[in-house]
Scaffold this motif. Sequence first.
Motif, PDB file in Angstrom:
ATOM      1  N   LYS A 143       0.893  -1.137   0.069  1.00  0.00           N
ATOM      2  CA  LYS A 143      -0.057   0.129   0.207  1.00  0.00           C
ATOM      3  C   LYS A 143       0.883   1.178  -0.088  1.00  0.00           C
ATOM      4  N   ARG A 144       2.115   1.227  -0.452  1.00  0.00           N
ATOM      5  CA  ARG A 144       3.087   2.164  -0.566  1.00  0.00           C
ATOM      6  C   ARG A 144       2.969   3.138  -2.190  1.00  0.00           C
ATOM      7  N   LEU A 145       2.906   4.308  -1.970  1.00  0.00           N
ATOM      8  CA  LEU A 145       2.732   4.957  -3.283  1.00  0.00           C
ATOM      9  C   LEU A 145       4.122   5.064  -3.857  1.00  0.00           C
ATOM     10  N   ILE A 146       4.005   4.392  -5.119  1.00  0.00           N
ATOM     11  CA  ILE A 146       5.433   4.484  -5.752  1.00  0.00           C
ATOM     12  C   ILE A 146       5.826   5.182  -7.120  1.00  0.00           C
ATOM     13  N   LYS A 147       4.403   5.452  -7.638  1.00  0.00           N
ATOM     14  CA  LYS A 147       4.736   6.410  -8.811  1.00  0.00           C
ATOM     15  C   LYS A 147       3.366   6.866  -9.105  1.00  0.00           C
ATOM     16  N   GLN A 148       3.398   7.935 -10.128  1.00  0.00           N
ATOM     17  CA  GLN A 148       2.309   8.734 -10.435  1.00  0.00           C
ATOM     18  C   GLN A 148       2.322   9.019 -11.998  1.00  0.00           C
ATOM     19  N   GLN A 149       1.030   8.978 -12.794  1.00  0.00           N
ATOM     20  CA  GLN A 149       1.148   9.274 -14.181  1.00  0.00           C
ATOM     21  C   GLN A 149       0.057  10.432 -14.245  1.00  0.00           C
ATOM     22  N   ILE A 150       0.701  11.411 -14.847  1.00  0.00           N
ATOM     23  CA  ILE A 150       0.067  12.796 -15.190  1.00  0.00           C
ATOM     24  C   ILE A 150      -0.369  12.800 -16.557  1.00  0.00           C
ATOM     25  N   ASN A 151      -1.484  12.862 -17.212  1.00  0.00           N
ATOM     26  CA  ASN A 151      -1.694  13.073 -18.668  1.00  0.00           C
ATOM     27  C   ASN A 151      -2.270  14.589 -18.848  1.00  0.00           C
ATOM     28  N   SER A 152      -1.643  15.042 -19.823  1.00  0.00           N
ATOM     29  CA  SER A 152      -1.750  16.720 -19.836  1.00  0.00           C
ATOM     30  C   SER A 152      -1.653  16.993 -21.239  1.00  0.00           C
ATOM     31  N   ASP A 153      -1.876  18.420 -21.728  1.00  0.00           N
ATOM     32  CA  ASP A 153      -1.982  19.113 -22.989  1.00  0.00           C
ATOM     33  C   ASP A 153      -2.819  18.241 -23.631  1.00  0.00           C
ATOM     34  N   LEU A 154      -4.101  18.459 -23.141  1.00  0.00           N
ATOM     35  CA  LEU A 154      -5.235  17.615 -23.494  1.00  0.00           C
ATOM     36  C   LEU A 154      -5.612  18.152 -24.892  1.00  0.00           C
ATOM     37  N   VAL A 155      -6.316  17.147 -25.898  1.00  0.00           N
ATOM     38  CA  VAL A 155      -6.734  17.436 -27.113  1.00  0.00           C
ATOM     39  C   VAL A 155      -7.729  16.748 -27.686  1.00  0.00           C
ATOM     40  N   ASN A 156      -8.780  17.230 -28.222  1.00  0.00           N
ATOM     41  CA  ASN A 156     -10.038  16.743 -28.559  1.00  0.00           C
ATOM     42  C   ASN A 156      -9.620  16.076 -30.075  1.00  0.00           C
ATOM     43  N   VAL A 157      -9.731  14.781 -30.145  1.00  0.00           N
ATOM     44  CA  VAL A 157      -9.158  14.395 -31.502  1.00  0.00           C
ATOM     45  C   VAL A 157     -10.296  13.941 -32.406  1.00  0.00           C
ATOM     46  N   GLU A 158     -11.326  13.565 -31.623  1.00  0.00           N
ATOM     47  CA  GLU A 158     -12.641  13.116 -32.695  1.00  0.00           C
ATOM     48  C   GLU A 158     -13.948  12.915 -31.686  1.00  0.00           C
ATOM     49  N   ALA A 159     -15.063  13.762 -32.072  1.00  0.00           N
ATOM     50  CA  ALA A 159     -16.049  13.595 -31.198  1.00  0.00           C
ATOM     51  C   ALA A 159     -15.904  13.649 -29.783  1.00  0.00           C
ATOM     52  N   GLN A 160     -16.118  12.618 -28.883  1.00  0.00           N
ATOM     53  CA  GLN A 160     -16.179  12.670 -27.532  1.00  0.00           C
ATOM     54  C   GLN A 160     -14.731  11.991 -27.212  1.00  0.00           C
ATOM     55  N   LEU A 161     -13.773  11.819 -27.995  1.00  0.00           N
ATOM     56  CA  LEU A 161     -12.637  11.147 -27.901  1.00  0.00           C
ATOM     57  C   LEU A 161     -11.481  12.254 -27.550  1.00  0.00           C
ATOM     58  N   TRP A 162     -10.863  12.307 -26.293  1.00  0.00           N
ATOM     59  CA  TRP A 162      -9.650  13.073 -25.977  1.00  0.00           C
ATOM     60  C   TRP A 162      -8.540  12.261 -25.596  1.00  0.00           C
ATOM     61  N   ARG A 163      -7.559  12.731 -26.005  1.00  0.00           N
ATOM     62  CA  ARG A 163      -6.288  12.263 -25.692  1.00  0.00           C
ATOM     63  C   ARG A 163      -5.199  13.218 -25.134  1.00  0.00           C
ATOM     64  N   ALA A 164      -4.051  12.894 -24.444  1.00  0.00           N
ATOM     65  CA  ALA A 164      -3.093  13.545 -23.852  1.00  0.00           C
ATOM     66  C   ALA A 164      -2.047  13.644 -24.785  1.00  0.00           C
ATOM     67  N   ASN A 165      -1.234  14.706 -25.136  1.00  0.00           N
ATOM     68  CA  ASN A 165      -0.124  15.114 -25.903  1.00  0.00           C
ATOM     69  C   ASN A 165       1.280  15.145 -25.171  1.00  0.00           C
ATOM     70  N   THR A 166       0.849  15.166 -23.707  1.00  0.00           N
ATOM     71  CA  THR A 166       2.290  15.028 -22.755  1.00  0.00           C
ATOM     72  C   THR A 166       1.537  13.825 -21.752  1.00  0.00           C
ATOM     73  N   ILE A 167       2.620  13.181 -21.404  1.00  0.00           N
ATOM     74  CA  ILE A 167       2.359  12.095 -20.589  1.00  0.00           C
ATOM     75  C   ILE A 167       3.674  12.159 -19.380  1.00  0.00           C
ATOM     76  N   THR A 168       3.376  12.284 -18.215  1.00  0.00           N
ATOM     77  CA  THR A 168       4.614  12.168 -17.386  1.00  0.00           C
ATOM     78  C   THR A 168       4.382  10.973 -16.108  1.00  0.00           C
ATOM     79  N   MET A 169       5.183  10.147 -16.371  1.00  0.00           N
ATOM     80  CA  MET A 169       5.279   9.000 -15.275  1.00  0.00           C
ATOM     81  C   MET A 169       6.329   9.469 -14.425  1.00  0.00           C
ATOM     82  N   GLU A 170       6.125   9.682 -13.030  1.00  0.00           N
ATOM     83  CA  GLU A 170       7.069   9.934 -12.080  1.00  0.00           C
ATOM     84  C   GLU A 170       7.271   8.849 -10.984  1.00  0.00           C
TER      85      GLU A 170
END
Length: 209
Positions: A143-170
């Motif tokens: 139960k220890r926090l070991i890492k975190q993923q942040i999805n940012s720089d969000l873009v709407n690529v199609e209809a209701q579909l969103w994707r991140a252009n920047t992904i940071t795994m720390e």
Amino acid sequence: QRFLKRFSREMSEDEDRYVTVFTEPAGIKGVSLLTWKHENTANDQWLYLPAYGKKLKRISKGGKKNYFMGTDYTFEDLSSDSKDKYDYERLADETIEGVIYFVIKSVAVDPQLKKESGYGHRIFWVAQVNYFIAKIEFYDKRKRLIKQQINSDLVNVEAQLWRANTITMEHFVNKHKTISFVQKRSFDEQDVPEKNFRERSIINKSLVR
């Protein structure tokens, strides 16, 4: 700094396939990871290292906890989830910088997945406005926090579909992070022919051209 391509294709209702292939620098050009995601059985993965001959190496079940090519992603992270293999618990909603999020705890319930996984549970922050996963926290089996993923720089690529252009795994334990930037994406089926997911295409390096 490395450059890569990633291909994904739905092969059937029960199987999706993914290929990740490095295109630069020259020292790792052609290194590839092939993943077959199955709905009802364990996922299969193979690694291709050109320097070690013309053959894909199967990733063992226990090896999925290992980190991929010096990044902060394990082989497990590089295959998508089958929802039926997890139990989900809704935690208290959170508001961050004016955005309201569902907060969801995910725990593996599939016996084989529980044994193979390097995680005890994960927590997802899902934006209520568009259901985009903005953050994931990864906890080990103690139960220890070991890492975190942040999805940012969000873009709407199609209809209701969103994707991140920047992904940071720390990785908090290793004090290290991997930052990924998306330069271009395509949802055209012609860009992901079935032959991309065959051993011959990977070994011949046709995906890096």
